[in-house]
Design a protein around this motif. Structure first.
Motif, short mmCIF file in Angstrom:
data_model
loop_
_atom_site.label_atom_id
_atom_site.label_comp_id
_atom_site.label_asym_id
_atom_site.label_seq_id
_atom_site.Cartn_x
_atom_site.Cartn_y
_atom_site.Cartn_z
N VAL A 24 53.70 32.45 35.50
CA VAL A 24 52.95 32.98 36.83
C VAL A 24 52.84 34.60 36.64
CG1 VAL A 24 52.93 33.59 39.11
CG2 VAL A 24 53.28 31.28 38.51
N VAL A 25 53.80 35.13 35.99
CA VAL A 25 53.78 36.48 35.59
C VAL A 25 52.75 36.92 34.49
CG1 VAL A 25 55.02 38.42 34.39
CG2 VAL A 25 56.16 36.93 36.18
N PHE A 26 52.68 36.12 33.46
CA PHE A 26 51.47 36.13 32.44
C PHE A 26 50.17 35.70 32.93
CE2 PHE A 26 55.56 36.12 29.75
CZ PHE A 26 54.96 36.96 28.50
N LEU A 27 50.04 34.79 33.89
CA LEU A 27 48.80 34.44 34.48
C LEU A 27 48.34 35.77 35.39
CD1 LEU A 27 49.06 31.01 35.74
CD2 LEU A 27 48.02 31.71 34.20
N GLY A 28 49.24 36.51 35.97
CA GLY A 28 48.77 37.76 36.84
C GLY A 28 48.56 38.75 35.64
N LEU A 29 49.06 38.95 34.60
CA LEU A 29 48.65 39.92 33.51
C LEU A 29 47.31 39.48 32.95
CD1 LEU A 29 52.11 40.36 31.61
CD2 LEU A 29 50.95 42.05 33.13
N ALA A 30 46.90 38.13 32.95
CA ALA A 30 45.74 37.65 32.49
C ALA A 30 44.69 37.93 33.46
CB ALA A 30 45.78 36.38 32.10
N GLY A 31 45.11 38.01 34.51
CA GLY A 31 44.00 38.27 35.59
C GLY A 31 43.62 39.97 35.59
N VAL A 32 44.52 40.83 35.31
CA VAL A 32 44.53 42.32 35.19
C VAL A 32 43.71 42.49 34.04
CG1 VAL A 32 45.58 44.40 34.50
CG2 VAL A 32 46.52 42.89 36.23
N ASN A 33 43.80 41.86 33.06
CA ASN A 33 42.87 42.10 31.71
C ASN A 33 41.62 41.48 32.03
OD1 ASN A 33 44.48 43.23 29.48
ND2 ASN A 33 45.73 41.51 29.56
N GLY A 34 41.60 40.32 32.51
CA GLY A 34 40.26 39.96 33.05
C GLY A 34 39.44 40.63 33.95
N ALA A 35 39.93 41.42 34.84
CA ALA A 35 39.42 42.27 35.91
C ALA A 35 38.99 43.57 35.05
CB ALA A 35 40.18 42.60 36.99
N ASN A 36 39.63 43.85 33.90
CA ASN A 36 39.11 45.09 33.10
C ASN A 36 38.17 44.90 32.04
OD1 ASN A 36 40.86 46.93 34.78
ND2 ASN A 36 42.58 46.45 33.48
N GLY A 37 37.89 43.44 32.08
CA GLY A 37 36.91 42.98 31.09
C GLY A 37 37.36 42.91 29.55
N GLU A 38 38.74 42.91 29.46
CA GLU A 38 39.37 42.90 28.00
C GLU A 38 39.68 41.06 27.95
OE1 GLU A 38 42.71 45.08 28.15
OE2 GLU A 38 41.90 46.69 28.93
N THR A 39 38.61 40.72 27.20
CA THR A 39 38.59 39.32 26.68
C THR A 39 39.70 38.71 25.93
OG1 THR A 39 36.08 39.55 27.11
CG2 THR A 39 36.90 37.29 26.13
#
Length: 66
Positions: A24-39
């Motif tokens: 879940v922590v890594f999913l949160g980090l993925a969400g942050v990257n997705g929100a910043n447009g870092e595919t």
């Protein structure tokens, strides 16, 4: 294996829960990257979360057999 104390009746679920929390922590980090447009960051963190979750399932199955 005797570790000197009783870990409880449902140890396999505990093993899986630990891995699930980390995933879940890594999913949160993925969400942050997705929100910043870092595919690439999004893809890497999603892959890591999936692999950690899968390892949790496999580790829980191994612990359940012992």
């Amino acid at each position: 294996m005797d570790v000197g104390f009783d870990l409880g009746a449902n140890v396999p679920f505990g093993v899986f829960a630990l891995h699930a929390v980390i995933a879940v922590v890594f999913l949160g980090l993925a969400g942050v990257n997705g929100a910043n447009g870092e595919t690439i960051g999004l893809v890497l963190y999603l892959a890591m979360a999936g692999m950690i979750g899968l390892v949790g399932v496999m580790a829980a199955r191994i612990v359940a057999r012992r």
